[in-house]
Design a protein around this motif. Structure first.
Motif, PDB file in Angstrom:
ATOM      1  N   PRO A 139      -2.096   7.352 -12.518  1.00  0.00           N
ATOM      2  CA  PRO A 139      -2.158   6.557 -11.279  1.00  0.00           C
ATOM      3  C   PRO A 139      -2.800   5.189 -11.490  1.00  0.00           C
ATOM      4  CG  PRO A 139      -3.077   8.754 -10.939  1.00  0.00           C
ATOM      5  CD  PRO A 139      -2.821   8.625 -12.395  1.00  0.00           C
ATOM      6  N   ASP A 193       0.819  -1.211   0.000  1.00  0.00           N
ATOM      7  CA  ASP A 193       0.000   0.000   0.000  1.00  0.00           C
ATOM      8  C   ASP A 193       0.850   1.256   0.000  1.00  0.00           C
ATOM      9  OD1 ASP A 193      -2.029  -1.712   0.330  1.00  0.00           O
ATOM     10  OD2 ASP A 193      -2.664  -0.976   2.304  1.00  0.00           O
ATOM     11  N   LEU A 194       1.879   1.212   0.811  1.00  0.00           N
ATOM     12  CA  LEU A 194       2.733   2.391   0.929  1.00  0.00           C
ATOM     13  C   LEU A 194       3.352   2.725  -0.419  1.00  0.00           C
ATOM     14  CD1 LEU A 194       4.345   4.489   2.666  1.00  0.00           C
ATOM     15  CD2 LEU A 194       6.058   2.720   2.987  1.00  0.00           C
ATOM     16  N   HIS A 242       0.734   3.971  -2.812  1.00  0.00           N
ATOM     17  CA  HIS A 242       0.350   5.331  -2.454  1.00  0.00           C
ATOM     18  C   HIS A 242       1.376   6.363  -2.897  1.00  0.00           C
ATOM     19  CE1 HIS A 242      -3.196   6.189  -0.021  1.00  0.00           C
ATOM     20  NE2 HIS A 242      -2.692   7.386   0.053  1.00  0.00           N
ATOM     21  N   MET A 243       2.637   6.051  -2.627  1.00  0.00           N
ATOM     22  CA  MET A 243       3.690   6.998  -2.987  1.00  0.00           C
ATOM     23  C   MET A 243       3.744   7.160  -4.499  1.00  0.00           C
ATOM     24  SD  MET A 243       6.833   6.221  -0.346  1.00  0.00           S
ATOM     25  CE  MET A 243       7.108   4.524  -0.780  1.00  0.00           C
ATOM     26  N   ALA A 252       0.903   9.130  -6.092  1.00  0.00           N
ATOM     27  CA  ALA A 252       0.920  10.569  -5.824  1.00  0.00           C
ATOM     28  C   ALA A 252       1.786  11.329  -6.820  1.00  0.00           C
ATOM     29  CB  ALA A 252       1.415  10.830  -4.408  1.00  0.00           C
ATOM     30  N   ILE A 253       2.701  10.630  -7.477  1.00  0.00           N
ATOM     31  CA  ILE A 253       3.653  11.372  -8.302  1.00  0.00           C
ATOM     32  C   ILE A 253       3.570  11.090  -9.790  1.00  0.00           C
ATOM     33  CG2 ILE A 253       5.309  11.688  -6.424  1.00  0.00           C
ATOM     34  CD1 ILE A 253       6.916   9.366  -7.456  1.00  0.00           C
ATOM     35  N   MET A 273      11.770   6.623  -2.028  1.00  0.00           N
ATOM     36  CA  MET A 273      10.784   5.571  -1.766  1.00  0.00           C
ATOM     37  C   MET A 273      11.449   4.394  -1.061  1.00  0.00           C
ATOM     38  SD  MET A 273       8.076   5.530  -4.909  1.00  0.00           S
ATOM     39  CE  MET A 273       9.150   5.312  -6.301  1.00  0.00           C
TER      40      MET A 273
END
Lengths: 75, 133
Positions: free
Chosen positions: B16, B3-4, B7-8, B11-12, B55
């Motif tokens: 997505p 998930d992390l 998510h990261m 966001a960029i 990351m």
């Protein structure tokens, strides 16, 4: 972007429930304040600020994508 | 931790929906593969790998908190960071691979320094186009 900071911080602290991110919109930028449990401060900052800087790097890119500027303040 | 990373990355990137993270659990560590749209590859890697390393830094801490180790690979290739956890005998390669060598191009002998031949016609050099950089 608040989500992003919360997500990153919650992943690395011992007390995810105590992670609070507030945002403050200024003229041309957004200032995010990240608050965590006292005992987690070291975790979100990291040795020589490494973790804090990693979060700032990602936040910066996310902000640029949205055409703004973001600043992350811890504590 | 999947998930992390998701998510990261979301966001960029510009796309997505094309962010896919898969995980591969190995003996003492987890390898995460992050795939994004081709045009977003540069974004998740960043100048000199800065974004990728950011990351990885966060992932590393998250992994330590969970008592494991995590490796983040981006794209199809195997990153040099990946620890080759080779337990047991290695399979014999099917054939030996010998890199073929390009034959050295033959060099033309340097022309003897002599009187410069007269140019047959003169031409004016156009000014070089200014690069934007």
């Amino acid at each position: 972007m608040k989500d992003l900071i919360e997500y990153m911080a919650r992943a690395i602290v011992d007390y995810p429930d105590e992670v609070v991110v507030t945002e403050e919109t200024e003229e041309d930028r957004i200032v995010y304040h990240l608050k965590v449990a006292d005992s987690d401060m070291g975790k979100v900052i990291g040795k020589q600020g490494r973790i804090a800087n990693a979060m700032r790097t990602l936040l910066k890119v996310a902000a640029i994508r949205r055409g703004t500027w973001a600043v992350l303040e811890i504590g | 931790m999947k998930d992390l990373i998701t998510h990261m990355a979301r966001a960029i990137v510009d796309y997505p929906d094309k962010v896919v993270v898969t995980e591969e659990i190995e003996e003492d560590h987890i390898v995460y593969h992050l795939k994004v749209a081709d045009s977003d590859m540069g974004k998740v890697i960043g100048k000199q790998g800065r974004i990728a390393n950011a990351m990885r830094t966060l992932l590393k801490v998250a992994a330590i908190r969970k008592g494991t180790r995590a490796i983040l690979e981006i794209g199809e290739g195997v990153s040099p960071r990946r620890v080759p956890p080779q337990a047991g005998p290695q399979p014999e390669p099917e054939f030996e691979f010998e890199p073929e060598r390009e034959p050295e191009p033959e060099r033309e002998p340097e022309p003897e320094p002599g009187p410069e031949p007269e140019p047959e016609f003169e031409f004016e050099r156009e000014p070089e186009p200014q690069s934007d950089l």
